[in-house]
Design an enzyme around this catalytic site. Structure first.
Site, PDB file in Angstrom:
ATOM      1  N   GLY A   6      26.901  18.558  -8.991  1.00 39.04           N
ATOM      2  CA  GLY A   6      27.060  19.982  -8.732  1.00 39.04           C
ATOM      3  C   GLY A   6      26.557  20.834  -9.889  1.00 39.04           C
TER       4      GLY A   6
ATOM      5  CD  GLU B 148      24.324  19.827  -5.264  1.00 33.78           C
ATOM      6  OE1 GLU B 148      25.528  19.677  -5.531  1.00 33.78           O
ATOM      7  OE2 GLU B 148      23.845  19.691  -4.121  1.00 33.78           O
TER       8      GLU B 148
ATOM      9  CB  ALA C 157      31.731  18.652  -7.584  1.00 38.36           C
TER      10      ALA C 157
END
Ligand code: NAD
Length: 695
Positions: free
Chosen positions: A103, A106, A62
């Site tokens: 992220g 993920e 992220a």
């Protein structure tokens, strides 16, 4: 500039996202990725989707600059994008190379297949920012790698090599070549319906026991932080229906985001990255070439600095004043490598290769061609003068002349040469080959090129370089002086060295001031105080540490200091001799010892740092409060989970800090000047401001 490219390879849509330097999943990237996925979904000619990153890596995760801002939740947010991937009716294959973190992992966990290059590293480092993976990582990772490995990866935050993960369901293929080519090949074989990670059952009969054991291990970690425990709670919730587990993870993520520890760790992260910026230098300022170095003095610091150069592959001339000292220095360097070999961190051949980069010498005549010379001779202006006069004579034009002085005036040292613009301070910390901090001391005459070169050298030596102006002690040691003053006054008033150390260590500082004194040698600060007493009329400082030194109790090197060490350096014991010394000292001062609370100890030590930090900012010695925090986090063992002294003060609230300082000012013992509020601190407190723009 578009961040996503879309190309068709027969019936496969290859979607490549790219956002230098680490392909962070900012809102712009997420939007384009969502559009590309929608396009592939809508195209009846597309049967499979390959998702990959450009710039040689999948994704660093992220975009943490968005954390706590509206951009983080602006749609499509990361969880929506991840759901789009997982719920796609067309199989999605993640092709992973380089780094796949946070992220980014993920996102890959939600793909239906994953192919990775062998050298890729995959991990969920959120815990290092006081968070947990908040986009399904705690729910999907255990389903693919098992609970035990998921606990290890998520609570440590450390990335794992693809080859280690090859046997788990996380990676379908690990290849030596291009993972996109392997993904395209896989696309021709796998024709079944998408396998959704959320549908994989979590089959771990020992879930509760594994989680309990992990919580038990965390009990011993210092400081104890909330995030790793919340990670385990979320992993344990992965046994519940998928959406329930996701809700547990979400709640924990939102709470951790607001925790002081996470705010501090995120501040520390950005502070470190911002430390290299020098606002008043033109972006076009070019560094000088730096291929060879010389080090003067092969003592504690000279040996460590030499090792830093050798690790960066930079050859070093090592100069000493006599053969015995030179031999001693070479033995010291060999000893550093012996330790690394013993710990399995270095092989014999690499050690030999590095040692061969040293040219030991007793003659200034042989070092003149070095691009940089770093002086690490004893802390005496006379010795520094003799060295810099010699360097001025022999060094080639354009060579950088650097001093490792801890406290002396770099401008005076520069004045010993006819080229003060080439002189700069490079203040390493002990042990120089281990400590990450490098204070780059900018003299009045230091040229922009020399400053930039010193900062770049910091990077090459894998240090965090922070610019300091010239003053006695620069940023770090100048702030240490009032901190130590308080430590000694606290003992005069009634605390024991052991209580002071224990209180500040419980706050999170790696080592209390008395243990540090014994480790580095109490004689070092004794010599500095003697100089300051001579230079500054009316200089006030407790004489207690001088009396300790007069007994020859310099610390571990002399068998004892503030503590005795009958069981070795790791086990300091209260010393009878020191107890008597302190009692006699208090009696002479006419002080009756009182109970001192641990909170008074912590506040006096930390607010002494904050007050001096405020003065340093006003004087422009540090460019920004976050630089001061970086100095204390990387050089003085201040806990990252407190963000540094200036950030910590912001979190407490500067008004509250000032009020407490006012209470200390009423204490009749000590130096009253200590608690005269720094004007910047007082004005920020009045206006409701902060040092770091946060709090
Ligand atoms: P040290 O006493 O361990 O080493 C100094 C070395 O310099 C000795 O080996 C000595 O033989 C040599 N030397 C003396 N005069 C010389 C000369 N004229 N030419 C060449 N060599 C000479 O000292 P140190 O602890 O390594 O400190 C060196 C410098 O680094 C000092 O300025 C000190 O303030 C600074 N410093 C020390 C520390 C620390 O923790 N020790 C930390 C940061 C900075």
């Amino acid at each position: 500039m578009p961040h996503v490219t879309y190309r068709l390879h027969h019936t496969v849509a290859v979607i490549t996202f790219s956002s230098p330097p680490v392909n962070g999943l900012s809102h712009a990237v997420r939007s384009e990725l969502a559009a590309a996925l929608a396009r592939a979904t809508a195209d009846s000619g597309v049967r499979t989707i390959v998702l990959t990153g450009g710039n040689g890596l999948f994704s660093g995760g992220a975009d943490i600059r968005e954390f706590g801002t509206p951009a983080m939740v602006r749609e499509p947010h990361l969880r929506q994008l991840i759901e789009m991937v997982e719920m796609s009716d067309k199989p999605v294959i993640a092709a992973i190379t380089g780094l796949c973190l946070g992220g980014g992992l993920e996102l890959a966990l939600a793909a239906h297949y994953r192919v990775s290059s062998a050298g890729a590293r995959l991990g969920l480092p959120e815990v290092k920012l006081g968070l947990l993976p908040g986009a399904g990582g705690t729910q999907r990772l255990p389903r693919l790698v098992g609970v035990e490995m998921a606990i290890s990866m998520i609570t440590s935050g450390e990335p794992v090599l693809a080859t280690v993960l090859a046997k788990t369901a996380l990676l379908d293929r690990v290849v030596d070549g291009d993972p996109v080519a392997a993904a395209l090949e896989l696309a021709t074989i796998e024709t079944g319906p998408p396998r959704r990670t959320r549908d994989v059952p979590l089959s771990e009969p020992n879930l509760a026991a594994l989680c309990a054991a992990a919580r038990g291990r965390l009990e011993f970690r210092r400081p104890r932080l909330p995030a790793p425990l919340r990670c385990i709670d979320a992993i344990e919730a992965a046994a519940r229906p998928f959406d329930e587990g996701l809700a547990v993870e979400r709640q924990a993520f939102l709470e951790l985001m607001q925790s002081p520890e996470s705010k501090a760790l995120r501040h520390a992260f950005f502070a470190e990255r911002g430390a290299g910026k020098i606002d008043d230098l033109a972006a076009s300022t070019a560094a000088r070439p730096l291929e060879t170095a010389a080090v003067i003095g092969a003592g504690t610091m000279g040996a460590g600095i030499t090792v830093c150069f050798l690790e960066a592959g930079i050859p070093v001339w090592l100069l000493e004043s006599d053969q015995a000292a030179l031999d001693g220095g070479m033995t010291r360097i060999g000893g550093i490598y012996d330790g690394q070999i013993k710990r399995g961190k270095l092989g014999e051949s690499e050690r030999n290769r590095r040692m061969a980069l040293i040219s030991p010498t007793l003659s200034y005549g042989s070092i003149g061609q070095a691009d940089i010379v770093i002086e690490a001779v004893p802390e005496s202006m006379e010795i520094k003068q003799s060295v810099f006069t010699a360097l001025d004579r022999v060094m080639k034009p354009g060579a950088i002349l650097a001093t490792n002085t801890s406290t002396l005036d770099v401008n005076r040292i520069a004045g010993f040469t006819r080229r003060p613009g080439d002189v700069v301070g490079t203040h390493f910390f002990s042990p120089a080959n281990v400590m990450r901090l490098l204070e780059v001391v900018r003299g009045t005459a230091t040229t922009p090129e020399v400053l930039v070169t010193a900062m770049q050298l910091g990077k090459r030596l894998k240090k965090v370089a922070v610019v300091s102006g010239v003053c006695d002690g620069f940023i770090g040691n100048r702030m240490l002086e009032p901190y130590l003053k308080q430590a000694f006054y606290l003992v005069e008033e009634g605390a024991s060295p052991g209580q002071v150390d224990a209180a500040i260590e419980a706050f999170g500082v790696a080592m209390g001031p008395f243990r540090v004194g014994d480790l580095v040698g109490n004689d070092v600060s004794w010599a500095i105080r003697q100089r300051r007493r001579a230079e500054r009329p009316g200089y006030l400082f407790s004489t207690l540490p001088d009396r300790l030194c007069e007994l020859g109790r310099f610390g571990q090197k002399s068998g004892g200091g503030w503590y005795d060490y009958p069981d070795g350096p790791r086990n300091p014991m209260a010393s009878r001799v020191v107890e008597h010394l302190i009692a006699a000292h208090r009696a002479e001062l006419g002080l009756t010892p009182r109970q001192v609370s641990d909170s008074e100890i912590v506040d006096r030590l930390v607010y002494a740092l904050v007050s001096e930090g405020a003065r340093i900012l006003t004087e422009g010695i540090a460019a920004r409060a976050s630089d001061i925090d970086v100095v204390y986090l990387t050089g003085y063992g201040f806990p990252a989970s407190r963000g540094g002294p200036m950030f910590h003060a912001d979190l407490i609230g500067l008004e509250n800090v000032c009020r407490r300082i006012g209470e200390f000012a009423a204490n009749p013992h000590g130096d009253p000047a200590c608690w005269t509020p720094a004007p910047l601190l007082a004005s920020l407190a009045d206006s409701g401001g902060s040092f770091t723009g946060q709090g």
